[in-house]
Design an enzyme around this catalytic site. Structure first.
Site, PDB file in Angstrom:
ATOM      1  N   HIS A 171       0.809  -1.219   0.000  1.00  0.00           N
ATOM      2  CA  HIS A 171       0.000   0.000   0.000  1.00  0.00           C
ATOM      3  C   HIS A 171       0.841   1.267   0.000  1.00  0.00           C
ATOM      4  O   HIS A 171       0.293   2.369  -0.049  1.00  0.00           O
ATOM      5  CB  HIS A 171      -1.003  -0.003   1.163  1.00  0.00           C
ATOM      6  CG  HIS A 171      -0.422   0.205   2.525  1.00  0.00           C
ATOM      7  ND1 HIS A 171      -0.170  -0.824   3.388  1.00  0.00           N
ATOM      8  CD2 HIS A 171      -0.072   1.330   3.183  1.00  0.00           C
ATOM      9  CE1 HIS A 171       0.311  -0.346   4.522  1.00  0.00           C
ATOM     10  NE2 HIS A 171       0.388   0.963   4.419  1.00  0.00           N
ATOM     11  N   SER A 285       4.262   2.585   7.922  1.00  0.00           N
ATOM     12  CA  SER A 285       3.882   1.539   6.977  1.00  0.00           C
ATOM     13  C   SER A 285       5.076   1.183   6.095  1.00  0.00           C
ATOM     14  O   SER A 285       5.771   2.071   5.599  1.00  0.00           O
ATOM     15  CB  SER A 285       2.735   2.021   6.086  1.00  0.00           C
ATOM     16  OG  SER A 285       1.525   2.064   6.795  1.00  0.00           O
TER      17      SER A 285
END
Length: 328
Positions: A171, A285
């Protein structure tokens, strides 16, 4: 008999590597990529702590298929056959039962060969940590393992696992709905306003078809190929085997460009995911989940108020990443 099984398994794995070079070839697609412009766009996907997975070889082969994009928008796709994956998984399972997967699916650290650039301002401000926040600031980002960690311009973290290969979350390169992010340049060892090795431009990004087109959290991992090696070194990485781990990255709730870390125990909740309760925030992330020996065992992807989770490095994921690296 046991020795024969192990020998056959090792032969099968090497055969997989040769065969996969023929089967997992990236071929150019007719469709150009749709890019999402802008920096600091990533806030992480919605937390998905459910335990699920592809049950059949066909589903797993489809999920492990890959799509790559160059900076100019040219896209490439690669597929792995069910037969190849089934043979590999069978051999890997035998080696796992014999305790050999950690030695076979492992890449050692390579020390950096380039010194930090001179004349860069060092940001060494101290930050007071609240009682409910156990993260600590990393001030010396030019020492191992921190010099292999860097900030991705889109607003994520990545880690060098090859001289010019950055491991991160799927992502962090794609929105999971078929589009790619444009700003993927990498700053190794960034420390506030200081970029000890400058910023390195990206050339190619690769992720799984399952993430790119479906946002499948079980296959949320990616590789960014850089134009050149930032510092000539990279971290060690291998398959997950439990124990205490650490996540280090660039959280968005701290001063811009500063590196923070926290550690604790982890648990494998499925064949695809590992979870933990130590602190992270958006911006981390794509951070490596490192064990006590600083070996990367997973990729941080999601978080919630109850626990954080990431993609587990298995023999299949490890081999997939190696194939991507050999292709680019």
């Amino acid at each position: 008999m046991k020795k024969n099984m192990i020998c056959l398994s090792i032969v099968s794995l090497f055969s997989f590597g040769v065969y996969a070079n023929e089967v997992v070839q990236f071929t150019e697609m007719d469709q150009k990529a749709n890019f999402i412009e802008g920096v600091n766009l990533i806030h992480g996907p919605e937390s998905d702590n459910s335990v699920s997975g592809a049950d059949s070889v066909a589903q797993r082969a489809q999920a492990m298929s890959a799509v790559a994009v160059n900076r100019d928008g040219t896209q490439y796709q690669a597929r792995i056959s069910e037969e190849t994956l089934a043979a590999f998984e069978q051999a890997a399972q035998i080696l796992h039962q014999q305790g050999l997967d950690d030695s076979l699916f492992y890449t050692p650290e390579k020390a950096a060969t380039k010194a930090p650039l001179n004349g860069r301002k060092r940001d060494i401000q101290n930050v007071v940590i609240g009682s409910e926040d156990s993260r600590t600031r990393v001030n010396n980002t030019t020492s191992a393992p921190y010099k292999y960690i860097g900030r991705i311009a889109i607003g994520c973290t990545g880690t060098l696992i090859g001289e010019k290969y950055v491991l991160t979350a799927g992502h962090c390169v794609s929105n999971g709905s078929g589009s790619w992010y444009k700003e993927l340049d990498f700053s190794a060892g960034q420390n506030g306003s200081s970029k000890p090795w400058g910023t390195t431009s990206w050339k190619t990004a690769v992720t799984t078809s399952a993430w790119l087109n479906s946002g499948d959290s079980n296959n949320d991992y990616a590789l960014i190929v850089l134009d050149e090696a930032p510092n000539g070194g990279y971290a060690s990485w291998g398959v997950y085997s439990g124990g205490s781990h650490e996540v280090t990255g660039y959280p968005g709730d701290k001063p811009f460009g500063t590196m923070w870390t926290d550690s604790g125990s982890t648990t494998a909740v499925s064949d695809y995911r590992i979870c933990y309760t130590f602190d992270t925030a958006g911006g981390e992330s794509g951070s490596a989940i490192r064990d006590s020996g600083n070996v990367i065992r997973g990729i941080h992807t999601t978080g919630s108020t109850s626990r954080n989770c990431g993609t587990r490095l298995t023999s299949s994921v490890y081999s997939t990443l190696k194939q991507w690296m050999s292709s680019y």
